[in-house]
Design an enzyme around this catalytic site. Sequence first.
Site, short mmCIF file in Angstrom:
data_model
loop_
_atom_site.label_atom_id
_atom_site.label_comp_id
_atom_site.label_asym_id
_atom_site.label_seq_id
_atom_site.Cartn_x
_atom_site.Cartn_y
_atom_site.Cartn_z
N LYS A 52 -17.50 -1.69 17.45
CA LYS A 52 -16.88 -0.61 18.18
C LYS A 52 -15.81 -1.30 19.10
O LYS A 52 -15.93 -2.41 19.39
CB LYS A 52 -17.87 0.13 18.84
CG LYS A 52 -18.77 0.99 17.88
CD LYS A 52 -19.61 1.80 18.55
CE LYS A 52 -20.51 2.80 17.71
NZ LYS A 52 -21.42 3.98 18.42
N TYR B 279 -17.18 11.45 13.08
CA TYR B 279 -18.27 12.05 13.82
C TYR B 279 -18.50 13.46 13.92
O TYR B 279 -19.32 14.19 14.74
CB TYR B 279 -18.30 11.28 15.37
CG TYR B 279 -18.70 10.10 15.39
CD1 TYR B 279 -20.04 9.53 15.09
CD2 TYR B 279 -17.65 8.89 16.17
CE1 TYR B 279 -20.43 8.32 15.22
CE2 TYR B 279 -18.27 7.85 16.25
CZ TYR B 279 -19.48 7.30 15.87
OH TYR B 279 -19.73 5.97 15.95
N ASN C 175 -21.77 1.31 22.67
CA ASN C 175 -22.98 0.70 22.31
C ASN C 175 -22.79 -0.54 21.07
O ASN C 175 -23.69 -0.78 20.06
CB ASN C 175 -24.30 1.49 21.64
CG ASN C 175 -23.63 2.63 20.71
OD1 ASN C 175 -22.63 2.39 20.16
ND2 ASN C 175 -24.73 3.30 20.22
N HIS D 55 -22.13 0.47 14.77
CA HIS D 55 -22.53 1.89 14.26
C HIS D 55 -23.22 1.62 13.07
O HIS D 55 -22.55 0.57 12.08
CB HIS D 55 -21.42 2.65 14.03
CG HIS D 55 -21.66 3.78 13.23
ND1 HIS D 55 -22.29 5.04 13.67
CD2 HIS D 55 -21.16 3.95 11.87
CE1 HIS D 55 -22.57 5.89 12.60
NE2 HIS D 55 -22.04 5.29 11.45
N GLU E 153 -19.45 7.94 4.61
CA GLU E 153 -18.63 6.96 5.86
C GLU E 153 -17.93 6.18 4.90
O GLU E 153 -16.87 5.65 5.43
CB GLU E 153 -19.79 6.44 6.75
CG GLU E 153 -20.34 7.43 7.52
CD GLU E 153 -21.29 6.93 8.50
OE1 GLU E 153 -21.66 7.72 9.42
OE2 GLU E 153 -21.79 5.59 8.49
P1 CMP Z 1 -23.58 5.80 16.59
O1 CMP Z 1 -24.69 5.04 16.15
O2 CMP Z 1 -22.33 5.55 16.41
O3 CMP Z 1 -23.88 7.32 16.31
C1 CMP Z 1 -23.24 8.52 17.29
C2 CMP Z 1 -23.02 7.85 18.59
O4 CMP Z 1 -22.90 8.76 19.62
C3 CMP Z 1 -23.80 6.65 18.98
O5 CMP Z 1 -23.98 5.41 18.10
C4 CMP Z 1 -23.47 6.42 20.47
O6 CMP Z 1 -22.12 5.71 20.74
C5 CMP Z 1 -23.06 7.94 20.88
N1 CMP Z 1 -24.28 8.65 21.44
C6 CMP Z 1 -25.38 8.91 21.20
N2 CMP Z 1 -26.02 9.51 22.12
C7 CMP Z 1 -25.42 9.44 23.17
C8 CMP Z 1 -25.57 10.13 24.38
N3 CMP Z 1 -26.74 10.63 24.87
N4 CMP Z 1 -24.69 10.02 25.27
C9 CMP Z 1 -23.44 9.31 24.83
N5 CMP Z 1 -23.09 8.90 23.62
C10 CMP Z 1 -23.96 8.84 22.69
#
Ligand code: CMP
Length: 138
Positions: free
Chosen positions: A10, A50, A113, A116, A127
Amino acid sequence: MVERTLAIIKPDAVERRHVGSIISRIEAAGFQIRAMRRMALSKQDAEGFYAVHKARPFFGSLTSFMSSGPVVVLVLEAPDAIRTWRTLMGATDPAKADAGTLRKEFAESIERNATHGSDAPETAAYEIGYFFAGVELS
Ligand code: CMP
């Protein structure tokens, strides 16, 4: 069973120059990289990717973040690739991620984070097609 999953490095991790470290960890874990591209997602690209999270309160912020800078998208192949990649990434929230996982090491927050991964075979097929439609995976 040999399986494929989509991985994304990311914008937070690309900006902080963790691409090489994360790819090293991917290869050390035994994955074959079947495809890889560095690209910039538009807001619309991120919203499409998403779409399943459309109703979530963090959807706007997540899609702004994902279109804020370049990402690296990869197709990873290994036995049980979906589960293995999710284990290597660690919990979505880095505060809850196990020691030794990528998110524990590289993620900044639950949203920023670092990586993904697809969560099921149907999601992986969608995806992978989202970024690599028409691309022959060697
Ligand atoms: P990802 O695994 O890419 O799948 C969905 C994404 O949404 C997740 O990683 C985070 O980047 C984001 N995400 C999930 N939960 C939250 C949350 N509570 N607040 C903000 N972002 C979130």
